[in-house]
Design an enzyme around this catalytic site. Structure first.
Site, PDB file in Angstrom:
ATOM      1  N   LYS A   9       0.836  -1.206   0.000  1.00  0.00           N
ATOM      2  CA  LYS A   9       0.000   0.000   0.000  1.00  0.00           C
ATOM      3  C   LYS A   9       0.877   1.265   0.000  1.00  0.00           C
ATOM      4  O   LYS A   9       2.098   1.184   0.202  1.00  0.00           O
ATOM      5  CB  LYS A   9      -0.923  -0.043   1.227  1.00  0.00           C
ATOM      6  CG  LYS A   9      -1.991  -1.144   1.159  1.00  0.00           C
ATOM      7  CD  LYS A   9      -2.771  -1.198   2.474  1.00  0.00           C
ATOM      8  CE  LYS A   9      -3.918  -2.195   2.430  1.00  0.00           C
ATOM      9  NZ  LYS A   9      -4.602  -2.288   3.759  1.00  0.00           N
ATOM     10  N   TYR A  49     -12.503  -2.457  -2.858  1.00  0.00           N
ATOM     11  CA  TYR A  49     -12.965  -2.392  -1.467  1.00  0.00           C
ATOM     12  C   TYR A  49     -14.484  -2.267  -1.366  1.00  0.00           C
ATOM     13  O   TYR A  49     -15.011  -1.830  -0.342  1.00  0.00           O
ATOM     14  CB  TYR A  49     -12.276  -1.228  -0.741  1.00  0.00           C
ATOM     15  CG  TYR A  49     -10.868  -1.568  -0.271  1.00  0.00           C
ATOM     16  CD1 TYR A  49     -10.606  -2.713   0.495  1.00  0.00           C
ATOM     17  CD2 TYR A  49      -9.790  -0.732  -0.573  1.00  0.00           C
ATOM     18  CE1 TYR A  49      -9.321  -3.017   0.926  1.00  0.00           C
ATOM     19  CE2 TYR A  49      -8.500  -1.034  -0.135  1.00  0.00           C
ATOM     20  CZ  TYR A  49      -8.279  -2.179   0.615  1.00  0.00           C
ATOM     21  OH  TYR A  49      -7.002  -2.477   1.058  1.00  0.00           O
ATOM     22  N   PHE A  57     -14.975   3.404   8.219  1.00  0.00           N
ATOM     23  CA  PHE A  57     -13.602   3.652   7.763  1.00  0.00           C
ATOM     24  C   PHE A  57     -13.469   3.674   6.240  1.00  0.00           C
ATOM     25  O   PHE A  57     -12.379   3.878   5.714  1.00  0.00           O
ATOM     26  CB  PHE A  57     -12.641   2.600   8.353  1.00  0.00           C
ATOM     27  CG  PHE A  57     -12.976   1.176   7.991  1.00  0.00           C
ATOM     28  CD1 PHE A  57     -12.528   0.606   6.812  1.00  0.00           C
ATOM     29  CD2 PHE A  57     -13.749   0.387   8.850  1.00  0.00           C
ATOM     30  CE1 PHE A  57     -12.830  -0.700   6.475  1.00  0.00           C
ATOM     31  CE2 PHE A  57     -14.060  -0.935   8.518  1.00  0.00           C
ATOM     32  CZ  PHE A  57     -13.598  -1.470   7.328  1.00  0.00           C
ATOM     33  N   ARG A  85      -1.454 -14.385   4.099  1.00  0.00           N
ATOM     34  CA  ARG A  85      -2.168 -13.716   5.202  1.00  0.00           C
ATOM     35  C   ARG A  85      -1.342 -13.835   6.493  1.00  0.00           C
ATOM     36  O   ARG A  85      -1.260 -12.892   7.281  1.00  0.00           O
ATOM     37  CB  ARG A  85      -3.548 -14.331   5.431  1.00  0.00           C
ATOM     38  CG  ARG A  85      -4.550 -14.106   4.314  1.00  0.00           C
ATOM     39  CD  ARG A  85      -5.162 -12.737   4.260  1.00  0.00           C
ATOM     40  NE  ARG A  85      -6.082 -12.441   5.330  1.00  0.00           N
ATOM     41  CZ  ARG A  85      -6.808 -11.320   5.388  1.00  0.00           C
ATOM     42  NH1 ARG A  85      -6.711 -10.408   4.417  1.00  0.00           N
ATOM     43  NH2 ARG A  85      -7.615 -11.101   6.385  1.00  0.00           N
ATOM     44  N   THR A  91      -5.146  -7.835  10.617  1.00  0.00           N
ATOM     45  CA  THR A  91      -5.473  -6.511  10.078  1.00  0.00           C
ATOM     46  C   THR A  91      -4.960  -5.372  10.957  1.00  0.00           C
ATOM     47  O   THR A  91      -4.419  -4.385  10.451  1.00  0.00           O
ATOM     48  CB  THR A  91      -7.007  -6.401   9.914  1.00  0.00           C
ATOM     49  OG1 THR A  91      -7.453  -7.508   9.119  1.00  0.00           O
ATOM     50  CG2 THR A  91      -7.404  -5.102   9.247  1.00  0.00           C
ATOM     51  N   ARG A 102       2.902  -6.732   9.403  1.00  0.00           N
ATOM     52  CA  ARG A 102       2.134  -5.683  10.074  1.00  0.00           C
ATOM     53  C   ARG A 102       2.613  -5.477  11.511  1.00  0.00           C
ATOM     54  O   ARG A 102       2.597  -4.355  12.015  1.00  0.00           O
ATOM     55  CB  ARG A 102       0.641  -6.013  10.004  1.00  0.00           C
ATOM     56  CG  ARG A 102       0.070  -5.754   8.591  1.00  0.00           C
ATOM     57  CD  ARG A 102      -1.264  -6.403   8.389  1.00  0.00           C
ATOM     58  NE  ARG A 102      -1.956  -5.922   7.189  1.00  0.00           N
ATOM     59  CZ  ARG A 102      -3.106  -6.410   6.767  1.00  0.00           C
ATOM     60  NH1 ARG A 102      -3.704  -7.407   7.417  1.00  0.00           N
ATOM     61  NH2 ARG A 102      -3.677  -5.935   5.676  1.00  0.00           N
ATOM     62  N   ASN A 112      -1.629  -0.102   7.476  1.00  0.00           N
ATOM     63  CA  ASN A 112      -1.141  -1.458   7.769  1.00  0.00           C
ATOM     64  C   ASN A 112      -0.350  -2.099   6.623  1.00  0.00           C
ATOM     65  O   ASN A 112      -0.199  -3.312   6.553  1.00  0.00           O
ATOM     66  CB  ASN A 112      -2.282  -2.347   8.267  1.00  0.00           C
ATOM     67  CG  ASN A 112      -3.383  -2.537   7.246  1.00  0.00           C
ATOM     68  OD1 ASN A 112      -3.298  -2.025   6.129  1.00  0.00           O
ATOM     69  ND2 ASN A 112      -4.401  -3.284   7.612  1.00  0.00           N
ATOM     70  N   HIS A 115      -1.944  -5.390   1.553  1.00  0.00           N
ATOM     71  CA  HIS A 115      -3.215  -6.095   1.355  1.00  0.00           C
ATOM     72  C   HIS A 115      -2.878  -7.495   0.898  1.00  0.00           C
ATOM     73  O   HIS A 115      -1.910  -7.693   0.158  1.00  0.00           O
ATOM     74  CB  HIS A 115      -4.051  -5.414   0.264  1.00  0.00           C
ATOM     75  CG  HIS A 115      -5.181  -6.289  -0.217  1.00  0.00           C
ATOM     76  ND1 HIS A 115      -6.377  -6.362   0.443  1.00  0.00           N
ATOM     77  CD2 HIS A 115      -5.259  -7.166  -1.254  1.00  0.00           C
ATOM     78  CE1 HIS A 115      -7.162  -7.234  -0.182  1.00  0.00           C
ATOM     79  NE2 HIS A 115      -6.502  -7.744  -1.213  1.00  0.00           N
ATOM     80  N   GLU A 126      -9.633 -10.974  -7.359  1.00  0.00           N
ATOM     81  CA  GLU A 126      -8.809  -9.764  -7.265  1.00  0.00           C
ATOM     82  C   GLU A 126      -7.708  -9.766  -8.328  1.00  0.00           C
ATOM     83  O   GLU A 126      -7.384  -8.720  -8.899  1.00  0.00           O
ATOM     84  CB  GLU A 126      -8.229  -9.640  -5.855  1.00  0.00           C
ATOM     85  CG  GLU A 126      -9.313  -9.342  -4.820  1.00  0.00           C
ATOM     86  CD  GLU A 126      -8.833  -9.367  -3.378  1.00  0.00           C
ATOM     87  OE1 GLU A 126      -9.653  -9.072  -2.490  1.00  0.00           O
ATOM     88  OE2 GLU A 126      -7.649  -9.688  -3.129  1.00  0.00           O
TER      89      GLU A 126
HETATM   90  P1  DAT Z   1      -7.494  -7.010   5.649  1.00  0.00           P
HETATM   91  O1  DAT Z   1      -6.724  -5.913   4.939  1.00  0.00           O
HETATM   92  O2  DAT Z   1      -6.674  -7.611   6.756  1.00  0.00           O
HETATM   93  O3  DAT Z   1      -8.071  -8.031   4.716  1.00  0.00           O
HETATM   94  P2  DAT Z   1     -10.202  -5.970   5.903  1.00  0.00           P
HETATM   95  O4  DAT Z   1     -10.475  -6.567   4.573  1.00  0.00           O
HETATM   96  O5  DAT Z   1     -11.131  -6.296   7.018  1.00  0.00           O
HETATM   97  O6  DAT Z   1      -8.722  -6.311   6.394  1.00  0.00           O
HETATM   98  O7  DAT Z   1     -10.184  -4.386   5.774  1.00  0.00           O
HETATM   99  C1  DAT Z   1      -9.561  -3.779   4.662  1.00  0.00           C
HETATM  100  C2  DAT Z   1      -8.723  -2.623   5.124  1.00  0.00           C
HETATM  101  O8  DAT Z   1      -9.590  -1.632   5.695  1.00  0.00           O
HETATM  102  C3  DAT Z   1      -7.728  -2.964   6.236  1.00  0.00           C
HETATM  103  O9  DAT Z   1      -6.513  -3.448   5.747  1.00  0.00           O
HETATM  104  C4  DAT Z   1      -7.575  -1.647   6.907  1.00  0.00           C
HETATM  105  C5  DAT Z   1      -8.957  -1.018   6.787  1.00  0.00           C
HETATM  106  N1  DAT Z   1      -9.755  -1.267   7.990  1.00  0.00           N
HETATM  107  C6  DAT Z   1     -10.390  -2.408   8.328  1.00  0.00           C
HETATM  108  N2  DAT Z   1     -11.030  -2.292   9.489  1.00  0.00           N
HETATM  109  C7  DAT Z   1     -10.801  -1.020   9.911  1.00  0.00           C
HETATM  110  C8  DAT Z   1     -11.188  -0.260  11.049  1.00  0.00           C
HETATM  111  N3  DAT Z   1     -11.956  -0.781  12.001  1.00  0.00           N
HETATM  112  N4  DAT Z   1     -10.751   1.025  11.115  1.00  0.00           N
HETATM  113  C9  DAT Z   1      -9.983   1.563  10.153  1.00  0.00           C
HETATM  114  N5  DAT Z   1      -9.580   0.897   9.061  1.00  0.00           N
HETATM  115  C10 DAT Z   1      -9.985  -0.367   8.939  1.00  0.00           C
HETATM  116 MG    MG Z   2      -9.549  -7.891   3.325  1.00  0.00          MG
END
Ligand code: DAT
Ligand code: MG
Length: 149
Positions: A9, A49, A57, A85, A91, A102, A112, A115, A126
């Protein structure tokens, strides 16, 4: 072979961590089959997304991923999704296992670093969203028989 889609990212790129992420995935034994350094469009960010649309968020997430260039990649290997992962970590960086990317480089969920696809189905979806078929390289590595059983 299972595929997974990975992004370094904008924070990871700005912090000079592209090489670190690639090195860890190579060292794990995964095989790189596609990579491009790119600026993410608003449209691509919103499609990628889409599952998070409506969450508190979401706006910040779209702003973050489109704010500066990213390194988009596809890696393959047995159990590639679970392996990557695990290498990325949970996350939230403060919940990520020690030794994960991370954990080792992050503090906040909104910064973080990487992805990675969360299922083999999303690995395929994807990959298809971000890469044209001709941008993926099918190849054999000399060491594959020593890594893939
Ligand atoms: P991951 O990236 O581990 O697959 P995710 O798909 O649940 O996680 O969420 C996508 C991204 O969105 C994640 O990398 C960071 C952001 N994100 C997720 N939950 C969040 C939260 N509670 N507050 C802020 N950003 C968040
Ligand atoms: Mg995800």
């Amino acid at each position: 072979m299972e595929k997974t889609f990975v992004i370094v990212k904008p924070d990871g790129v700005q912090r000079g961590l592209i090489g670190e992420v690639i090195a860890r995935l190579e060292r794990r034994g995964l095989r790189l089959i596609g990579a491009k350094f790119m600026q993410v469009s608003l449209e691509l960010a919103e499609t990628h997304y889409g599952i998070h649309k409506g969450k508190p968020f979401y706006a910040g997430l779209i702003q973050y991923i489109t704010s500066a260039p990213v390194m988009a990649m596809v890696w393959e290997g047995p159990n590639a999704v679970a392996a990557v992962r695990q290498t990325m970590g949970a996350t939230r960086p403060t919940e990520a296992a020690p030794g994960s990317i991370r954990h080792d480089f992050g503090l906040e969920v909104g910064r973080n670093i990487t992805h990675a696809s969360d299922s083999p189905e999303n690995g395929e979806a994807e990959t298809a969203l971000w890469f044209k078929p001709e941008e993926l390289v099918s190849w054999e590595r000399a060491v594959d028989t020593w890594i893939f059983e």
